[in-house]
Enzyme design. Sequence first.
Site, short mmCIF file in Angstrom:
data_model
loop_
_atom_site.label_atom_id
_atom_site.label_comp_id
_atom_site.label_asym_id
_atom_site.label_seq_id
_atom_site.Cartn_x
_atom_site.Cartn_y
_atom_site.Cartn_z
N LYS A 45 0.83 -1.20 0.00
CA LYS A 45 0.00 0.00 0.00
C LYS A 45 0.87 1.27 0.00
CE LYS A 45 -3.95 -2.24 2.33
NZ LYS A 45 -4.84 -2.19 3.53
N TYR B 40 -12.22 -2.43 -3.72
CA TYR B 40 -12.74 -2.57 -2.36
C TYR B 40 -14.27 -2.51 -2.32
CZ TYR B 40 -8.16 -2.39 -0.04
OH TYR B 40 -6.90 -2.67 0.42
N PHE C 265 -15.31 3.28 7.23
CA PHE C 265 -13.93 3.61 6.84
C PHE C 265 -13.73 3.63 5.33
CE2 PHE C 265 -14.13 -0.97 7.72
CZ PHE C 265 -13.61 -1.51 6.53
N ARG D 42 -1.86 -14.62 4.20
CA ARG D 42 -2.55 -13.95 5.31
C ARG D 42 -1.77 -14.13 6.62
NH1 ARG D 42 -6.93 -10.47 4.06
NH2 ARG D 42 -7.33 -10.66 6.28
N THR E 96 -5.30 -7.39 10.64
CA THR E 96 -5.60 -6.09 10.02
C THR E 96 -5.03 -4.94 10.85
OG1 THR E 96 -7.66 -7.05 9.20
CG2 THR E 96 -7.49 -4.65 9.15
N ARG F 287 2.65 -6.60 8.87
CA ARG F 287 1.94 -5.49 9.49
C ARG F 287 2.51 -5.15 10.87
NH1 ARG F 287 -4.06 -7.28 7.32
NH2 ARG F 287 -4.15 -5.89 5.52
N HIS G 22 -1.98 -5.43 1.51
CA HIS G 22 -3.24 -6.13 1.32
C HIS G 22 -2.92 -7.56 0.88
CE1 HIS G 22 -7.19 -7.18 -0.37
NE2 HIS G 22 -6.49 -7.76 -1.34
N GLU H 210 -8.39 -10.86 -7.94
CA GLU H 210 -7.54 -9.69 -7.68
C GLU H 210 -6.26 -9.74 -8.51
OE1 GLU H 210 -9.30 -9.00 -3.16
OE2 GLU H 210 -7.19 -9.54 -3.40
P1 IDP Z 1 -7.77 -6.99 5.61
O1 IDP Z 1 -6.98 -6.00 4.77
O2 IDP Z 1 -6.98 -7.52 6.77
O3 IDP Z 1 -8.38 -8.10 4.77
P2 IDP Z 1 -10.43 -5.82 5.70
O4 IDP Z 1 -11.41 -5.99 6.83
O5 IDP Z 1 -10.69 -6.54 4.43
O6 IDP Z 1 -8.98 -6.18 6.27
O7 IDP Z 1 -10.33 -4.26 5.42
C1 IDP Z 1 -9.70 -3.77 4.25
C2 IDP Z 1 -8.84 -2.58 4.64
O8 IDP Z 1 -9.67 -1.52 5.12
C3 IDP Z 1 -7.86 -2.84 5.78
O9 IDP Z 1 -6.66 -3.47 5.37
C4 IDP Z 1 -7.61 -1.43 6.29
O10 IDP Z 1 -6.71 -0.71 5.44
C5 IDP Z 1 -9.01 -0.82 6.17
N1 IDP Z 1 -9.78 -0.99 7.41
C6 IDP Z 1 -10.40 -2.12 7.84
N2 IDP Z 1 -11.02 -1.93 9.01
C7 IDP Z 1 -10.80 -0.64 9.35
C8 IDP Z 1 -11.19 0.18 10.46
O11 IDP Z 1 -11.86 -0.25 11.40
N3 IDP Z 1 -10.75 1.47 10.44
C9 IDP Z 1 -10.00 1.99 9.42
N4 IDP Z 1 -9.62 1.26 8.35
C10 IDP Z 1 -10.00 -0.03 8.31
MG MG Z 2 -9.78 -7.99 3.26
#
Ligand code: IDP
Ligand code: MG
Length: 143
Positions: free
Chosen positions: A9, A49, A57, A85, A91, A102, A115, A126
Amino acid sequence: MELTCLLVKPDGVADAHIGEIVAKVEREGFTVRGLRLLVLTRSHAEAFYAIHHGRPFFEDLVEYMTGGPIVALALEREDAVSHLRTVIGATNPAEAAEGTIRALYGRDIGTNTVHGSDSVENGIREALFFFSERELAESGTVI
Ligand code: IDP
Ligand code: MG
């Protein structure tokens, strides 16, 4: 063999972690089948997304993902989706296991450096978002 998609990212690119991240996934047994630096347009970020559309968010996420160059990778390995993962971590970087990407580089739950696809189906979808079938085939990918 399975395909997954890794994105470095904008914070990962800006903080100069591309090389470390690529080295780490190669050490983990992934083969790089596609690699490209690009800037996402707003409509591409919204499409990528789409599943998060309507979440609180979402707008911040689109702003962040379009705010600078990213690096997209198509990665192949046995059990690629779930293994990536694990290598990426939770996350929220504050909750990510020690040594994960991370935990090492993420700033906060939104700005979390990478991601990784969350299912086998999304891994293919993707990878095809960033690389054509022909490019993937020429790099040796079997879809
Ligand atoms: P992931 O990237 O671990 O799969 P997802 O739930 O798919 O997590 O969310 C996609 C992206 O959205 C996250 O990587 C993060 O950048 C952002 N994100 C997810 N949850 C939050 C939140 O609660 N606050 C702010 N950003 C969030
Ligand atoms: Mg995700």
